[in-house]
Write an enzyme that holds these catalytic residues in place. Sequence first.
Site, PDB file in Angstrom:
ATOM      1  N   ARG A 105       3.161 -35.328  35.561  1.00  7.07           N
ATOM      2  CA  ARG A 105       3.711 -34.438  34.540  1.00  7.07           C
ATOM      3  C   ARG A 105       4.081 -33.101  35.129  1.00  7.07           C
ATOM      4  O   ARG A 105       3.417 -32.610  36.036  1.00  7.07           O
ATOM      5  CB  ARG A 105       2.647 -34.086  33.501  1.00  7.07           C
ATOM      6  CG  ARG A 105       2.341 -35.071  32.487  1.00  7.07           C
ATOM      7  CD  ARG A 105       1.103 -34.549  31.738  1.00  7.07           C
ATOM      8  NE  ARG A 105       0.305 -35.682  31.351  1.00  7.07           N
ATOM      9  CZ  ARG A 105       0.510 -36.354  30.221  1.00  7.07           C
ATOM     10  NH1 ARG A 105       1.446 -35.983  29.383  1.00  7.07           N
ATOM     11  NH2 ARG A 105      -0.232 -37.379  29.939  1.00  7.07           N
ATOM     12  N   SER A 115      -4.775 -34.593  42.306  1.00 10.22           N
ATOM     13  CA  SER A 115      -6.028 -35.332  42.071  1.00 10.22           C
ATOM     14  C   SER A 115      -6.440 -36.184  43.261  1.00 10.22           C
ATOM     15  O   SER A 115      -6.582 -37.410  43.155  1.00 10.22           O
ATOM     16  CB  SER A 115      -5.876 -36.198  40.842  1.00 10.22           C
ATOM     17  OG  SER A 115      -5.369 -35.436  39.791  1.00 10.22           O
ATOM     18  N   ASP A 149      -8.122 -32.730  39.400  1.00 12.83           N
ATOM     19  CA  ASP A 149      -8.019 -33.024  37.957  1.00 12.83           C
ATOM     20  C   ASP A 149      -9.348 -32.840  37.232  1.00 12.83           C
ATOM     21  O   ASP A 149      -9.379 -32.456  36.062  1.00 12.83           O
ATOM     22  CB  ASP A 149      -7.430 -34.416  37.685  1.00 12.83           C
ATOM     23  CG  ASP A 149      -8.128 -35.538  38.432  1.00 12.83           C
ATOM     24  OD1 ASP A 149      -9.005 -35.246  39.267  1.00 12.83           O
ATOM     25  OD2 ASP A 149      -7.781 -36.716  38.197  1.00 12.83           O
TER      26      ASP A 149
HETATM   27  C1  BG6 Z   1      -4.923 -36.872  32.600  1.00 18.19           C
HETATM   28  C2  BG6 Z   1      -5.014 -35.593  33.381  1.00 18.19           C
HETATM   29  O1  BG6 Z   1      -5.088 -36.624  31.247  1.00 18.19           O
HETATM   30  O2  BG6 Z   1      -5.918 -37.751  33.068  1.00 18.19           O
HETATM   31  C3  BG6 Z   1      -4.811 -35.919  34.849  1.00 18.19           C
HETATM   32  O3  BG6 Z   1      -4.048 -34.674  32.943  1.00 18.19           O
HETATM   33  C4  BG6 Z   1      -5.819 -36.909  35.295  1.00 18.19           C
HETATM   34  O4  BG6 Z   1      -4.931 -34.754  35.611  1.00 18.19           O
HETATM   35  C5  BG6 Z   1      -5.760 -38.129  34.414  1.00 18.19           C
HETATM   36  O5  BG6 Z   1      -5.607 -37.277  36.645  1.00 18.19           O
HETATM   37  C6  BG6 Z   1      -6.808 -39.119  34.784  1.00 18.19           C
HETATM   38  O6  BG6 Z   1      -6.646 -40.307  34.046  1.00 18.19           O
HETATM   39  P1  BG6 Z   1      -5.729 -41.498  34.510  1.00 18.19           P
HETATM   40  O7  BG6 Z   1      -6.280 -42.644  33.750  1.00 18.19           O
HETATM   41  O8  BG6 Z   1      -4.347 -41.140  34.129  1.00 18.19           O
HETATM   42  O9  BG6 Z   1      -5.928 -41.679  35.981  1.00 18.19           O
HETATM   43  C1  GLC Z   2      -9.857 -40.049  43.083  1.00 18.94           C
HETATM   44  C2  GLC Z   2      -9.547 -38.781  43.772  1.00 18.94           C
HETATM   45  C3  GLC Z   2     -10.157 -37.620  43.051  1.00 18.94           C
HETATM   46  C4  GLC Z   2      -9.763 -37.635  41.610  1.00 18.94           C
HETATM   47  C5  GLC Z   2     -10.105 -38.942  41.000  1.00 18.94           C
HETATM   48  C6  GLC Z   2      -9.683 -39.033  39.561  1.00 18.94           C
HETATM   49  O1  GLC Z   2     -11.204 -40.272  43.192  1.00 18.94           O
HETATM   50  O2  GLC Z   2     -10.004 -38.834  45.103  1.00 18.94           O
HETATM   51  O3  GLC Z   2      -9.782 -36.400  43.647  1.00 18.94           O
HETATM   52  O4  GLC Z   2     -10.401 -36.592  40.941  1.00 18.94           O
HETATM   53  O5  GLC Z   2      -9.489 -39.963  41.716  1.00 18.94           O
HETATM   54  O6  GLC Z   2      -8.321 -38.899  39.407  1.00 18.94           O
END
Ligand code: BG6
Ligand code: GLC
Length: 917
Positions: free
Chosen positions: A539, A603, A657
């Site tokens: 995003r 992340s 994240d």
């Molecule tokens: C989102 C966050 O809501 O959730 C992201 O904005 C995050 O930063 C993500 O990485 C994690 O969930 P998923 O299931 O999309 O990996």
């Molecule tokens: C993976 C990444 C970590 C992140 C997580 C959730 O473990 O290494 O940095 O926070 O995924 O997205």
Amino acid sequence: MSWSLFALTVTRTWVLRSKMPVDRYLYQLRLSDDVLLDVTARFQAEMGKGLARDTSPTAAVKMLPSFVRSLPDGSEKGDFLALDLGGSQFHIHWVKEFDDGKQSSQLESKSYPTPKEVMQGNGAELFDYIADCLSDFMETKNLKHKKLPLGFTFSFPCKQTKLEEGVLLAWTKHFRVRGVQDTDVVSSLHRALQKHQDIDVDVLALVNDTVGTMMTCGYDDQRCEVGLIIGTGTNACYMEEMRHIDLVEGDEGRMCINTEWGAFGDDGALDDLRTEFDRELDLGSLNPGKQLFEKMISSLYLGELVRLILLKMTKEGLLFNGKVSTALLTKGKIEMKHVSAMEKYKEGLSNTKEILTELKLFPSEEDCVAVQHVCAVVSSRSAKLCAAALAAILTRLRENKQLLRMRTTVGIDGGLYKTHPKFAGRLHRAVGRLVPACEVRFLRSRGGSGRGAAVVAAVARRLAAQRRRLHTALAALLLPPAILWELRDKMRAELEHGLKRETQAQATVKMLPTFVRGTPDGTEKGKFLALDLGGTNFRVLLVKIKSGRRRSVQMYNKIFAIPLEIMQGTGEELFDHIVQCLADFLEYMGIKGARLPLGFTFSFPCRQASIDKGTLVGWTKGFKATDCEGEDVVDMLREAIRRRNEFDLDIVAVVNDTVGTMMTCGYEDPNCEIGLIAGTGTNVCYMEDMKNIEIVEGNEGKMCINTEWGAFGDNGCIDYIRTKYDREVDEGSLNPGKQRYEKMTSGMYLGEIVRQILIDLTKQGLLFRGHISESLRKKGIFETKFLSQIERDRLALPQVRHVLRQLGLDSTCEDSIIVKEVCAAVSTRAARLCGAGLAAVVEKKRENQGVERLQITVGADGTLYKLHPHFSRILQETVKELAPQCDVSFMLSEDGSGKGAALITAVAKRLHNVGQK
Ligand code: BG6
Ligand code: GLC
Ligand code: BG6
Ligand code: GLC
């Protein structure tokens, strides 16, 4: 003129003339489709009553659970015995099911008489007689030395609590044996069999003939889910959803219900349709007031109905010149076989004439035509009433499956259906008219219900064995409390290792300082850009934060795709793509000129020396772009912006994240000092006391630590709980040997674990008929959203099958139950593991603060946490169990981590500005 044409002409003239008093008798027996639809509706209501807990004790239609939960799937094999008692004949069968892939079987049968003394004597005599016949059968077939499983078709209403037990509720039809009602017939049979030292059989299943019929037919047509008997008695069974059967525990799958529809009307529900003849017939029967629907339909009673009508008509002078013969006065003189013969119109009036003459009635041709007509009206009423009740069952099935149109198969048996020349056609046509939304195949049972009973016994044996093997396979995924406590402690130890200067270099849980020193305090304000990379969606966001009394956050965001070839291409391509998306967004929002501050949610594990520097330690999850590891991702982003040379941005912060999530939630709840992601990957961050963070200077205050707990176990410390499925998933991943905990707990891998287990179970022959389909071989078919769908509570199995079908997996009902169980085992383990990790973190927080009880909030995000029907609950329960001194509240991050990243950027910007001044 040919006979048939003659008959037709005469019938017409007779019908015309029958405007005369005769028709009075028959008028009430003719049922229009409107009346039939009304009967259908009444029967539907009766079924509902029979199934519901409150109304079932007094319901006329008993709706008896049969404990038959699945249809044959072709894997039944071996030798079985079957007893078939209650229809017009008593049979014993020896069924041999072959394991030759062609579902072939062989049936050797023998009929035994059932003399009246046996049908209306006492219980001990009946069961001794059955045992004697079985002994004789085994003798003649040379089976006495073998131990064989036996299926017992017993065609009377029995209350079952399991497959191999049934308490007789009442005798019906021509049976009335003393001392059997209210007792378990299987035990009685066992007792009688014990007297025969030389035979050794195991009664594995008691089934109604309808159930046996459905199973016999189900062997040839997998779509068969209704069993119908129209013979001496009449009855139907069908596969009902477990969640509608109040009297049996459990909501999963289906179970066959023996409706015992013969008793429809016993509470008066059909009184308006019953004629004086029906009432007279009932009074003269073995069970007055009972089985009133059956008495309007089945072969045991049809002939008698005809006789009563003819008698009355004769007495009124409408037939046989008013001369009543002794035969016509005698109960049972007209039988179903006579009715059938008289309705063979092809043979004109000859049969009728012959039969009536035998009854000493001396018919005129006109009498013959009239009698034929009476037979036709009576038997066609029977067919139509059957059709009306069947229509109710079909509609119920269709509604259970939530289909607008349904194709299904009805397995059918019984003398009336099979031998009457017109019955089947009338039934089929009426069903066609009453339920046009159902396309029904009527399949005649080959070889009677015995084979079906044997199949039930076979299925019972197979399922028991299957369950045992399934449990063995899933046992490795069970985490007993002792192991969970141990894991919590191990995690705790790893957290410490990561924080200590001497051990941190080798630590697997890296405990990365984030240089975020506080949670938001409400003074943050301004306009910011945020990037959110690394979860399911990429995003770009514009975040407007207001402080003070107008404190609020407004966000605009756009999701962009990151194609696989970019995720796994070169670093330059990846960052160019990100900047391209940024440019599109700025353009779209009309803010290309403004040099806004930007917070970058990235992340992946980054080693930070300050808030705006982050060196990628290693890719995780689905990313593997080259030339990034060991590089500062902020620099890479800046360079990509420079390369594009279209706009400029001020990159102020790079945040994980988890940190973004903690901040997003922290904005609402200052007690939120932990951020949890359970999504594509898994991770936790929390506010740690500076004095415990040995690798960062200073002892005052707190700093957020990105634990990167996904790597827990990379040193082998949790290998003892990893299964062969986990190892397979790991080996097939982008980063073998890495992120072992993440691979057991997060969305990106759970589906893969499920797939590995399904492959294994299929290889063991426990699923998909042992056939590993192309789809099942495909990596990644089970995304988290599918697991979430499959595990939804009260989801009917047809819907599970629908989800599986979307994935290209063609499952039986049985298969789908197993798949659901596998999914539950995998996601439960994930939630428990995650809970054990989180318990370690909250316990650490409690000890840091030196309090007896800790109140803390965890900000949580991620598709697994948000979408899975049970994950978050089990996670929370586990934390409660393993950190009993902490009161942990969970706060769902509604706005994603972008908002948090913007808040961090706001603080950093303010501090930066203060620093510059
Ligand atoms: C989102 C966050 O809501 O959730 C992201 O904005 C995050 O930063 C993500 O990485 C994690 O969930 P998923 O299931 O999309 O990996
Ligand atoms: C993976 C990444 C970590 C992140 C997580 C959730 O473990 O290494 O940095 O926070 O995924 O997205
Ligand atoms: C037979 C089945 O074919 O049909 C029996 O094997 C069943 O189990 C019977 O009871 C019903 O028909 P009828 O006409 O014999 O009562
Ligand atoms: C009677 C019995 C029932 C059986 C049917 C057909 O209605 O009560 O159990 O299925 O006859 O044989």
